[in-house]
Design a protein around this motif. Sequence first.
Motif, short mmCIF file in Angstrom:
data_model
loop_
_atom_site.label_atom_id
_atom_site.label_comp_id
_atom_site.label_asym_id
_atom_site.label_seq_id
_atom_site.Cartn_x
_atom_site.Cartn_y
_atom_site.Cartn_z
N SER A 137 0.84 -1.21 0.00
CA SER A 137 0.00 0.00 0.00
C SER A 137 0.86 1.26 0.00
O SER A 137 0.59 2.22 -0.72
N LYS A 141 1.41 4.29 -2.95
CA LYS A 141 1.22 5.73 -2.70
C LYS A 141 2.50 6.51 -2.98
O LYS A 141 2.44 7.67 -3.41
N GLU A 187 -0.96 11.40 9.73
CA GLU A 187 -2.16 11.60 8.91
C GLU A 187 -1.90 11.34 7.42
O GLU A 187 -2.84 11.11 6.66
N GLU A 190 -3.25 7.98 6.66
CA GLU A 190 -4.57 7.69 7.22
C GLU A 190 -5.49 7.05 6.19
O GLU A 190 -6.23 6.10 6.48
N ASP A 191 -5.43 7.53 4.95
CA ASP A 191 -6.33 7.02 3.91
C ASP A 191 -5.98 5.60 3.48
O ASP A 191 -6.79 4.90 2.87
N MET A 193 -5.38 3.16 5.55
CA MET A 193 -5.92 2.25 6.57
C MET A 193 -4.96 1.08 6.81
O MET A 193 -5.34 -0.10 6.70
#
Length: 363
Positions: A137, A141, A187, A190-191, A193
């Motif tokens: 993940s 990103k 933060e 955060e998206d 998860m």
Amino acid sequence: MKCGIVGLPNVGKSTLFNCLSNAKALAANYPFATIEPNVGVIPVPDERIAKLEALVNPERVQQAIVEIVDIAGLVRGASKGEGLGNKFLANIRETQAIIHVLRCFENDNITHVDGSIDPVRDKETIDIELQIKDLESVEKKIETTKKKSRTGDKEAATTLALLELYKSHLEAGQSARSIDLTEKEKEVVEDLMLLTDKPILYICNVNEDEAIDGNAHVDAVREMIKHEDAQLLVIAAGMEADIMELDTFDERQEFLQDMGLDEPGVKKIIRTAYALLKLQTYFTAGVKEVRAWTIKEGFTAPQAAGVIHTDFEKGFIRAEVIGYDDYVSLGSELACKEAGKLSIEGKEYIVQDGDVMHFRFNV
């Protein structure tokens, strides 16, 4: 709010879930007895609501609840789709906290997927699978953020640096929750998860005669997690199941006393899970209903009102607040008013655990 019960196959997850929810999830001696996640809506043990009920004598009572999800057992290679890996990882991503059950008991009649009892190894197996998935993940990103940073986006450049920190941390075999960053810095992911960023409670499942003092396996787990921001409880799931089979409260209490315990372990699990999610309770108390409302720590009065109904938050005027101890010691809302123990609070008020509240609003 959901907590997911996870662990390798045959460690006692479904037995524990049954005790928590009184549901009858299949507890069998083979992997993947739980194919679809079983969900239990569990009332949070709280003696305060019983005391308020006795004082107010309402028509109905509603306790606070936590949702517990029993998720299929994970095996080595789950991050690459082995066993029910992809399904397991999707289920756990939907939860807000993890209850990780570790087998710390010896029993030749219950097979272990790796052939021996070693909860430290078992913990590492699941940690690695979750870390691998999180690394995927983060790397995805990083790629999208690199493109933004090339355009001169300063915020993207800052985000990229933090993502690289997460990447190196996960590559070193460390879970995201243990990274030393500020809440503001955290933060940035955060998206995503991240699975290893969720708060975690380790349940060491032991034999009945080890429920109080644990054993060497428990000691090894405790040593292993001492640098994690995690909780640990020692539970004998088999004994908890026996307690749940007893018909009356008195029989259960007698059983617990014989075992040297003051309450069922499942009560400790539910309370700890509630705290793990950084939740707290405020109450509304009237003749129609005494109710416990669940809020996040740090909620303001309007936010707390919004849990009842969004209109309460939008049209918030003020909150009438009585501290729980004052309410119980004085015996009623009227007595608290007369004693000057009812305060009028505005939009900036931070709700305290146990507050008895009444909201004024206008929509």
